[in-house]
Design an enzyme around this catalytic site. Structure first.
Site, PDB file in Angstrom:
ATOM      1  N   SER A 104       0.816  -1.217   0.000  1.00 37.02           N
ATOM      2  CA  SER A 104       0.000   0.000   0.000  1.00 37.02           C
ATOM      3  C   SER A 104       0.850   1.269   0.000  1.00 37.02           C
ATOM      4  O   SER A 104       0.391   2.314  -0.462  1.00 37.02           O
ATOM      5  CB  SER A 104      -0.917   0.017   1.221  1.00 37.02           C
ATOM      6  N   THR A 157      -1.489   4.186   3.406  1.00 41.85           N
ATOM      7  CA  THR A 157      -2.259   4.855   2.347  1.00 41.85           C
ATOM      8  C   THR A 157      -2.440   6.347   2.616  1.00 41.85           C
ATOM      9  O   THR A 157      -2.111   7.169   1.747  1.00 41.85           O
ATOM     10  CB  THR A 157      -3.611   4.147   2.133  1.00 41.85           C
ATOM     11  N   GLU A 281     -10.242   7.099   2.952  1.00 41.13           N
ATOM     12  CA  GLU A 281      -9.850   5.721   2.643  1.00 41.13           C
ATOM     13  C   GLU A 281     -10.732   4.698   3.344  1.00 41.13           C
ATOM     14  O   GLU A 281     -10.884   4.737   4.568  1.00 41.13           O
ATOM     15  CB  GLU A 281      -8.394   5.452   3.067  1.00 41.13           C
ATOM     16  N   ASP A 328      -6.175   0.418  -4.478  1.00 42.55           N
ATOM     17  CA  ASP A 328      -4.712   0.504  -4.614  1.00 42.55           C
ATOM     18  C   ASP A 328      -4.085  -0.793  -5.125  1.00 42.55           C
ATOM     19  O   ASP A 328      -2.998  -0.784  -5.687  1.00 42.55           O
ATOM     20  CB  ASP A 328      -4.055   0.985  -3.309  1.00 42.55           C
ATOM     21  N   HIS A 329      -4.777  -1.913  -4.927  1.00 43.51           N
ATOM     22  CA  HIS A 329      -4.354  -3.245  -5.406  1.00 43.51           C
ATOM     23  C   HIS A 329      -5.430  -4.195  -4.927  1.00 43.51           C
ATOM     24  O   HIS A 329      -6.248  -3.818  -4.087  1.00 43.51           O
ATOM     25  CB  HIS A 329      -2.998  -3.654  -4.804  1.00 43.51           C
TER      26      HIS A 329
HETATM   27 ZN    ZN Z   1      -3.257  -1.405   0.032  1.00 45.26          ZN
HETATM   28 MG    MG Z   2      -4.486   1.511   3.319  1.00 41.05          MG
HETATM   29 ZN    ZN Z   3      -2.748  -5.385   2.526  1.00 38.14          ZN
END
Ligand code: ZN
Ligand code: MG
Ligand code: ZN
Length: 512
Positions: A104, A157, A281, A328-329
């Site tokens: 992250s 993040t 987030e 983010d993934h």
């Molecule tokens: Zn992440």
């Molecule tokens: Mg995060």
């Molecule tokens: Zn993770």
């Protein structure tokens, strides 16, 4: 028989092999680090920018959450409504500078600086060169700034929007950099890095934030009652994240929801005379996926969807506001698989997730390390919503007592999801538990969703872009121009290798 070198030569790949000291082909590195991305989108100039980050989730989770919302809660999944209302959407590659699977920190750095870094680093190359994040540029241009999250506020993040550190674990330093930066809004968990008694340097950052005019709030009630225009919210003690949504809803955990945090942030930032940039987030979809916890993941998504509705409503009534939404993934590689005649069993099986009433993390800590096995089946029935087989009860007991570790069958993962590995093994022919299979307890490399929405934005497909592209789009929307220094994958690997020879740790295994 051809050996590998002969094969490479025969295939005409010798040049590539010789030029590539790294596992990624040079063409891919070049593509992602430099200008292969699409040009300016023709974005309208934005006074306010909201970036909604979804940590650790991908397209499959999006579909799972959508079905759950519509079939169980009987309410339209707002993410789909958002696309119908004219959001531009696409998919995004997420690899970091030196690994096909990102963590992250590198992912946040990619969108906040336009540059890929090594996993674990925040806005910094391995040679110590710092990168300037978008929030810093926006503040210089007069925007107010804010961060709100369900993780610790010093977690990777949100930190990627402000902090410049070699290692995301330097959370004491990250808190200090927040103090220096002074964003108007900081909301999340994890008080430890702000309290004198738990900081290594014994500084009382809570007092220092107060001295700079911040209202420091420690509970949901204090947040909702606060009249301060600058606010630091620390909703959990120690290094805890904000509790999972499933526990907040069903176990009476009293912390603010993500939507409440986002609302409190917007209430303050909307007064800013020259606009604002806010990152919100949904930080724990990732954690539930690491734990291979279907109910945990789905309820985090429900909280995210509710937050998205609030953000879109704000955009609709606040001209000049642009909303970015991006994961983010992916994490866990969860898939809802079809089974039964014509796959008809797949729907009722998925809907059994609604009987889960507690996160796996809380379930495990509730049972403790020495559970009474006679009580286990009842606990599973009550909190997870299904009947475990005697074999599963026996194996769960061994996992909880630390006598056995059943790691994920197909991944190099540790003990983290071992309870899930036992619990979600479905005996043949049963439809009484969720058909949600995870492929790992780690992050994965898949592409993830990205979307843009806002005043004056003509809906258009975004295509499949790289995560660094979001930085350029944010710059364009804010009317700014800036370019961070570059580093190639080969350069970074060389620095890491040198460090390895000097005895410094060479590889980290990021959890988040
Ligand atoms: Zn992440
Ligand atoms: Mg995060
Ligand atoms: Zn993770």
């Amino acid at each position: 028989m051809m050996d590998r070198r002969q094969w490479i030569r025969a295939a005409g790949l010798a040049g590539v092999a010789a030029a590539a000291p790294s596992p990624l082909s040079p063409s891919l590195s070049a593509l992602t680090q430099r200008g292969a991305a699409p040009g300016p989108l023709g974005l309208p100039r934005a006074r306010n920018l909201i970036f909604f980050a979804l940590d650790g989730t991908g397209f499959e989770d999006l579909a799972t959450a959508s079905h759950f919302s519509e079939r169980v809660l009987g309410r339209p999944f707002f993410f789909r409504e958002f696309l119908r209302r004219g959001a531009s959407s696409g998919a995004m590659f997420t690899h970091s500078l030196t690994a096909v699977v990102t963590d992250s920190a590198a992912a946040s750095t990619a969108w906040s600086t336009g540059r890929k870094v090594v996993n674990g680093a925040l806005c910094m190359y391995p040679d110590g060169r710092p990168l300037r994040p978008i929030l810093d540029l926006a503040r210089e241009a007069g925007r107010a700034t804010g961060l709100a999250t369900t993780t610790r506020i010093t977690h990777a993040t949100p930190a990627g929007w402000i902090a410049r550190v070699a290692d995301r674990d330097q959370e004491d330093d990250i808190a200090l950099q927040y103090l220096e930066f002074q964003p108007e809004v900081l909301l999340g968990g994890g008080a430890a890095h702000f309290l004198a008694r738990s900081r290594r340097d014994r500084r009382d950052l809570v007092a220092e934030f107060r001295a700079r005019g911040y209202d420091v709030v420690r509970s949901r009630r204090e947040l909702l009652n606060s009249a301060g225009d600058r606010i630091l919210g620390l909703f959990t003690d120690g290094t805890s994240h904000v509790p999972y949504e499933i526990d907040r809803r069903f176990q009476g955990v009293d912390t603010p929801s993500l939507a409440e945090m986002a609302g409190a942030a917007l209430a303050r930032l909307q007064e800013a005379p020259r606009g604002f940039v806010l990152q919100v987030e949904a930080g724990r979809i990732d954690h539930a996926n690491h734990e291979n916890d279907p109910g945990g993941m789905i309820w985090e998504w429900m909280a995210a969807d509710e937050t998205l509705r609030l953000l879109v409503d704000f955009v609709d009534r606040t001209p000049g506001t642009l909303l970015f939404v991006a994961a983010d993934h992916d994490t866990g590689g969860g898939t809802v698989y079809g089974f039964g005649d014509n796959y008809l069993s797949s729907t009722p099986a998925l809907l059994t997730v609604q009987r889960q009433r507690m996160s796996l993390q809380r379930f495990r800590s509730r049972l403790g390390r020495n559970p009474d096995l006679a009580l286990l089946p009842e606990a599973v029935r009550e909190f997870l919503g299904f009947d475990p087989t005697p074999d599963q009860v026996e194996r769960m007991g061994r996992v909880l007592k630390g006598e056995a570790s059943f790691g994920h069958p197909t991944a190099h993962s540790g003990d983290l999801n071992s309870l899930a590995a036992v619990l979600w093994e479905i005996p043949k022919g049963r439809v009484d538990r969720p058909n949600l299979a995870f492929s790992t307890g780690n992050h994965t490399a898949g592409t993830v969703p990205v979307a843009l929405y806002g005043t004056g934005l003509t809906p258009a497909p975004l295509g499949v872009v790289d995560n660094t592209q979001l930085f350029s789009w944010m710059l364009e929307a804010l009317g700014l121009s800036f370019s961070n220094p570059e580093m190639s994958e080969a350069e970074a690997l060389e620095i890491l290798a040198r460090r390895g020879e000097e005895g410094e740790p060479r590889f980290r295994h990021p959890f988040d």
